[in-house]
Design an enzyme around this catalytic site. Structure first.
Site, PDB file in Angstrom:
ATOM      1  N   ARG A   1     -16.937 -31.023  16.190  1.00 49.48           N
ATOM      2  CA  ARG A   1     -18.363 -30.758  15.944  1.00 49.48           C
ATOM      3  C   ARG A   1     -19.079 -32.104  15.960  1.00 49.48           C
ATOM      4  O   ARG A   1     -19.020 -32.856  14.990  1.00 49.48           O
ATOM      5  CB  ARG A   1     -18.543 -30.091  14.579  1.00 49.48           C
ATOM      6  CG  ARG A   1     -17.964 -28.678  14.472  1.00 49.48           C
ATOM      7  CD  ARG A   1     -18.068 -28.214  13.035  1.00 49.48           C
ATOM      8  NE  ARG A   1     -17.922 -26.781  12.873  1.00 49.48           N
ATOM      9  CZ  ARG A   1     -16.866 -26.200  12.308  1.00 49.48           C
ATOM     10  NH1 ARG A   1     -15.850 -26.925  11.882  1.00 49.48           N
ATOM     11  NH2 ARG A   1     -16.834 -24.891  12.161  1.00 49.48           N
TER      12      ARG A   1
ATOM     13  N   GLU B   1     -20.225 -16.933  20.274  1.00 52.23           N
ATOM     14  CA  GLU B   1     -20.480 -16.741  18.845  1.00 52.23           C
ATOM     15  C   GLU B   1     -21.719 -15.894  18.595  1.00 52.23           C
ATOM     16  O   GLU B   1     -22.187 -15.793  17.461  1.00 52.23           O
ATOM     17  CB  GLU B   1     -20.550 -18.086  18.114  1.00 52.23           C
ATOM     18  CG  GLU B   1     -21.431 -19.112  18.756  1.00 52.23           C
ATOM     19  CD  GLU B   1     -21.371 -20.471  18.040  1.00 52.23           C
ATOM     20  OE1 GLU B   1     -20.844 -20.566  16.933  1.00 52.23           O
ATOM     21  OE2 GLU B   1     -21.896 -21.437  18.628  1.00 52.23           O
TER      22      GLU B   1
ATOM     23  N   CYS C   1     -12.080 -20.385  17.309  1.00 51.63           N
ATOM     24  CA  CYS C   1     -12.192 -21.650  16.586  1.00 51.63           C
ATOM     25  C   CYS C   1     -13.005 -21.537  15.304  1.00 51.63           C
ATOM     26  O   CYS C   1     -13.349 -22.531  14.696  1.00 51.63           O
ATOM     27  CB  CYS C   1     -12.764 -22.737  17.488  1.00 51.63           C
ATOM     28  SG  CYS C   1     -14.456 -22.412  17.976  1.00 51.63           S
TER      29      CYS C   1
ATOM     30  N   ASP D   1     -20.122 -17.752  13.191  1.00 51.24           N
ATOM     31  CA  ASP D   1     -21.434 -17.223  13.592  1.00 51.24           C
ATOM     32  C   ASP D   1     -21.314 -15.792  14.098  1.00 51.24           C
ATOM     33  O   ASP D   1     -22.201 -14.970  13.861  1.00 51.24           O
ATOM     34  CB  ASP D   1     -22.056 -18.125  14.658  1.00 51.24           C
ATOM     35  CG  ASP D   1     -22.843 -19.262  14.017  1.00 51.24           C
ATOM     36  OD1 ASP D   1     -23.686 -18.973  13.148  1.00 51.24           O
ATOM     37  OD2 ASP D   1     -22.592 -20.430  14.361  1.00 51.24           O
TER      38      ASP D   1
ATOM     39  N   ARG E   1      20.109  -0.304 -16.701  1.00 43.75           N
ATOM     40  CA  ARG E   1      19.089  -1.217 -16.162  1.00 43.75           C
ATOM     41  C   ARG E   1      18.357  -0.533 -15.024  1.00 43.75           C
ATOM     42  O   ARG E   1      18.917   0.334 -14.354  1.00 43.75           O
ATOM     43  CB  ARG E   1      19.739  -2.476 -15.566  1.00 43.75           C
ATOM     44  CG  ARG E   1      20.347  -3.399 -16.563  1.00 43.75           C
ATOM     45  CD  ARG E   1      21.206  -4.420 -15.824  1.00 43.75           C
ATOM     46  NE  ARG E   1      22.274  -4.854 -16.694  1.00 43.75           N
ATOM     47  CZ  ARG E   1      22.215  -5.942 -17.461  1.00 43.75           C
ATOM     48  NH1 ARG E   1      21.168  -6.714 -17.435  1.00 43.75           N
ATOM     49  NH2 ARG E   1      23.213  -6.256 -18.240  1.00 43.75           N
TER      50      ARG E   1
ATOM     51  N   HIS F   1     -21.661 -24.325   4.312  1.00 44.59           N
ATOM     52  CA  HIS F   1     -21.529 -25.734   4.702  1.00 44.59           C
ATOM     53  C   HIS F   1     -20.479 -26.441   3.839  1.00 44.59           C
ATOM     54  O   HIS F   1     -19.557 -27.094   4.347  1.00 44.59           O
ATOM     55  CB  HIS F   1     -22.896 -26.406   4.567  1.00 44.59           C
ATOM     56  CG  HIS F   1     -22.885 -27.858   4.927  1.00 44.59           C
ATOM     57  ND1 HIS F   1     -22.719 -28.844   3.996  1.00 44.59           N
ATOM     58  CD2 HIS F   1     -22.982 -28.480   6.133  1.00 44.59           C
ATOM     59  CE1 HIS F   1     -22.728 -30.027   4.597  1.00 44.59           C
ATOM     60  NE2 HIS F   1     -22.895 -29.829   5.903  1.00 44.59           N
TER      61      HIS F   1
ATOM     62  N   THR G   1     -16.010 -17.478  15.372  1.00 41.20           N
ATOM     63  CA  THR G   1     -16.102 -16.248  14.564  1.00 41.20           C
ATOM     64  C   THR G   1     -16.911 -16.418  13.280  1.00 41.20           C
ATOM     65  O   THR G   1     -17.197 -15.439  12.616  1.00 41.20           O
ATOM     66  CB  THR G   1     -14.681 -15.733  14.222  1.00 41.20           C
ATOM     67  OG1 THR G   1     -13.895 -16.838  13.788  1.00 41.20           O
ATOM     68  CG2 THR G   1     -14.048 -15.075  15.421  1.00 41.20           C
TER      69      THR G   1
END
Ligand code: PEP
Ligand code: MG
Length: 847
Positions: free
Chosen positions: A527, A710, A796, A734, A77, A420, A732
């Site tokens: 947001r 950003e 974030c 943008d 094996r 989005h 991060t």
């Protein structure tokens, strides 16, 4: 230096190493040390196997002389360093020849002897000598099979066990060096020079008269990890009558149909259970055990880590830790963080057949099935009829958010991991596939055209798998998510282990409730724009946007103020005792305006303005590059009343929540900053509002002002910006967009080509680009801290939920990461991994 032995007998004290002889050899030694009845075994190390592939055979006479008794039959094996790297299949009964056949005929009867010999000739011919299978299909006796072999090979079938073994070892060693085997194991993370070990073992046939047979057993349910004996046992025929019907499948326990091993051989069954229990404690793992029974005597041939599904993996690791067999830290390390996200979402049933219609970006995990709908109103209508639906759009805009709330899943033709649709879907825990480029979506015709020209319309159903990016035909069965005790243990132990915070990006009470349930350290990004998409608010928002001047605008904002105040009061109350970071309005205002004919007419009616004027105003607000246009803090500078209203709503909500006994220190974050002066202007106004609210309410409260880093310039100028800010939170999404000059909404179109061509190792919107964007993070954090040592540093963007990015942030000394609520469990476990592995590394550096 001593020569490495060419092979080693596996004894309790032999020098067997996983990294030299492979995992199987090491595991067999452990079984032998446990005094389990393992047949005599010899291990051949990696370097010897490499030499065998190169034509240099080991000393087979000596090796074979280590095995005595009649008949001398062996198995070989493979034993690679990590079982996932694979290896050639086992070859059994090496040594079968005329002599062994005669011996077996005398002792076990012709049927058994013929069967073994026939099987061996076939497997030697096909697997070892690589002959075609077809001619052997007709050969049903050993003599016939030998004749086929001899005709094809033009030489006699080898009778000497040394010749047979040499051929087997050579074939297995060369198979390992083959291109496809190499590619397969490299895909599993094997290095280019990964070695193969081989183990040669005396056959324990389980073919004798009386109670004999062979089987495999495991002691947990592979789907759930719950204790349960499962497996199969092939009983060898007993007595004359059964010789006519050899090989009956028996079951291991009484629960299944047919006779059970438990009833037939209760002592052997008990012995097997004991083997399982001992393996669990000594090998610290749930093992699958391969065994034979020869005339009532048990032999353990092999044991491998029991195969398991994701949820079983979690249950097994936590149970081992709860029983004190492994430390909790090890239980955590045994679970890949991504596994948790699978447990949190519905999954496609693993056994269900699937027809793939298209593939896109796996934008938000989980599976969903339903009828196709092409606009948000239809999604809401489907919800009111209690009908499952998938919202299909070219790409989504804020106008679609209501429809996304109502839909079971979202599919878009365009977009990537931070478009989005992806961001909102992850926030909602909604399965989503974006950038399905093989599709053409027509919202007007309400159709989806597939790459092969087929057209799907409103009546059709599909299933999307947001974990793999697949779009499937029809309603494919799914499995429910599961949050059980094991999951809760993992969360608690992760909290105890980790030294970097995990907050949630939460905009609504529903998000925040979910996040609190997962035990987050606070909200890292609220947001606020998402609060305005409710139909009642959207109209007021639009009035505000269409206001003639500051006083009209102030009047509209006056109506928005109580709505925002209520939103924040609810959030602060729900999150009492934990920080809540609210981002001031960020998107370009035209995102709040309708883009289609009917919507524009409705708006004109609602505002009581001529349609032409509304159209002209909307056209005037269009920008060539809205993501680099009038958004973020630029709105706050150009139309200060908006941020002033939001600040007032935050402070009045703080007072209201404090009055109700909640513990609140709000955090206010300014988006898209590029210069210190922007922060200075906004800060001055917010400070004034705070003073006014304190004065009006007679309540003292504190607040923390922070900056969202950003833009590359904000990272470079983080030193002077930090003078004005209590915290710097790197956005991060943008920042990646602007560092690469790569649109986060359009990158999906070419990202797979870029990754396939090796231009980027991975999609930088999914996994943080530590070399480029990461350098800006390090630089920004260092410059900020140099000026203000106590400044809080966080991340974030969507990367906050990616394990690699979390490890990077921890190494960079960030205080916390913030991610969508559904990613929180993954992020917590990843943070625990990073901490445990980081402190192990530190310990080994110290010692
Ligand atoms: C970001 O840019 O990283 C971010 C978190 O903000 P948004 O995704 O809302 O632009
Ligand atoms: Mg942003």
């Amino acid at each position: 230096m001593l020569d490495t032995p060419r092979f080693t007998e596996i004894t309790p004290t032999a020098d067997i190493k996983g990294e030299r002889h492979g995992k199987r050899a090491k595991c067999l030694q452990r079984l032998i040390r446990m005094e389990l009845p393992v047949p005599h075994t010899v291990a051949i190390p990696f370097d010897a196997v490499r030499d065998i592939a190169g034509g240099e055979m080991i000393d087979l006479s000596t090796l074979i002389s280590l095995f005595d008794g009649e008949p001398r039959l062996l198995s070989v094996r493979s034993s690679s360093e990590t079982p996932d790297w694979g290896g050639p299949g086992a070859v059994l009964n090496i040594g079968m020849n005329d002599h062994a056949h005669a011996w077996l005929s005398n002792t076990l009867g012709d049927t058994v002897a013929d069967k073994l010999y026939l099987r061996f000739i076939r497997s030697f011919a096909i697997e070892v000598m690589r002959l075609d299978e077809a001619p052997f299909e007709e050969a049903t006796t050993p003599a016939a099979a030998r004749a086929v072999f001899e005709e094809e090979m033009e030489e006699p079938f080898p009778q000497d066990i040394r010749d047979q073994l040499a051929a087997v070892l050579r074939a297995m060693a060369r198979a390992w060096e083959g291109t496809s085997a190499r590619l397969l194991r490299q895909a599993q993370g094997a290095p280019a020079d990964a070695g193969l070990g081989l183990v040669v073992q005396r056959m324990a046939q389980g073919m004798g008269p009386g109670q004999s047979g062979s089987g495999v057993v495991q002691f947990v349910d592979p789907a759930t990890g719950a204790p349960q004996v499962t497996g199969r046992y092939m009983g060898q025929a007993m007595g004359r009558e059964a010789l006519r019907a050899p090989d009956r499948a028996l079951y291991l326990t009484r629960d299944a149909r047919g006779p059970s091993l438990e009833e037939l051989l209760p002592e052997v069954y008990a012995e097997l259970l004991d083997v399982g229990a001992r393996c669990r404690t000594r090998l610290r793992e749930e093992m699958q055990v391969e065994f034979t029974i020869d005339q009532g005597r048990l032999a353990v041939l092999d044991a491998v880590r029991c195969p398991r599904e994701a949820r079983a993996g979690v249950a097994i690791a936590t149970a081992l830790a709860r029983d004190g067999i492994i430390p909790r830290s090890e239980a955590l390390l045994r679970i890949a963080p991504a596994t948790l996200s699978r447990l949190l979402h519905r999954q496609i049933d693993t056994d269900a057949p699937r027809t793939v219609l298209a593939r896109g970006v796996a934008a938000s995990p989980g599976a969903a099935s339903g009828r196709l709908v092409f606009d948000p109103a239809e999604a809401q209508a489907a919800l009111s009829r209690d009908e499952a639906c998938i919202l299909v759009r070219r790409e989504t805009s804020p106008d679609d958010v209501r429809g996304m709330h109502a839909a079971d899943g979202v599919l878009t033709e365009r977009g990537g991991t931070t478009s989005h649709a992806a961001v909102i879907a992850r926030g909602l825990g909604l399965p989503c596939v974006t950038g399905a480029t093989g599709l053409r979506v027509s919202g007007k015709d309400r159709t989806v055209t597939l790459a092969d020209g087929r057209v799907l319309g409103e009546g059709d159903s599909i299933t999307i798998d947001g974990s793999s990016g697949e779009v499937l035909d029809g309603l494919v069965p799914t499995q429910e998510p599961m949050l059980d005790d094991a999951f809760r243990d993992i969360m608690t132990w992760s909290d105890q282990a980790r030294d970097i915070g995990v907050r949630a990006n939460a905009d609504t009470v529903a998000d925040a409730t979910l996040a609190r349930g997962f035990g987050v350290d606070g909200i890292g990004l609220c947001r606020t724009e998402h609060m305005f998409f409710d139909p009642a608010r959207l109209t007021v928002m639009r009035e505000m946007i269409f206001a003639e001047g500051p006083s009209d605008r102030a009047a509209a904002l006056e109506r928005l103020l109580p709505m925002q105040r209520d939103d924040f009061t609810e959030l602060f109350t729900l999150m009492s005792g934990l920080p809540v970071c609210i981002r001031l309005l960020d998107p370009p205002l035209h995102e709040f305006l309708p883009s289609e004919g009917q919507g524009i007419s409705d708006l004109a009616a609602a505002l009581d303005r001529p349609l032409s004027e509304v159209k002209t105003r909307i056209a005037a607000m269009q920008e060539y590059n809205p993501m680099l246009g009038m958004r973020g803090v630029r709105l706050g500078i150009a139309m200060p009343e908006i941020y002033e209203m939001q600040a007032r709503a935050i402070f009045e909500a703080t007072v209201a929540a404090l009055d109700e006994g909640s513990v609140v220190t709000p955090e206010i974050m300014i988006p898209l900053v590029t210069a210190r002066r922007e922060v200075e202007l906004v800060k001055r106004r917010i400070d004034a509002i705070a003073a006014a609210v304190r004065e009006e309410s007679g309540t003292e409260f504190d607040y923390r002002l922070g900056v969202m880093v950003e833009t590359p310039r904000a990272a470079l100028r983080a030193g002077e910006i930090a003078e004005m800010a209590h915290f710097l939170s790197f956005g991060t999404n943008d920042l990646t967009q602007m560092t690469y000059g790569l649109s986060r909404d359009d990158a999906g179109r070419f990202m797979s080509a870029y990754v396939n061509e090796g231009v980027y190792p991975e999609d930088p919107f999914g996994t943080l680009d530590v070399d480029g964007v990461g350098e800006l993070l390090l630089l920004g954090a260092a410059r900020g801290r140099a000026v203000r040592p106590d400044v809080t540093v966080a991340l974030c963007g969507e990367h906050g939920g990616s394990p690699e990015s979390i490890a990077f942030c921890r190494l960079a000394g960030f205080d916390y990461v913030s991610c969508s609520p559904f990613r929180v469990p993954v992020a917590k476990l990843a943070a625990a991994h990073a901490t445990i592995l980081g402190s192990d590394a530190a310990d080994s550096r110290r010692s």
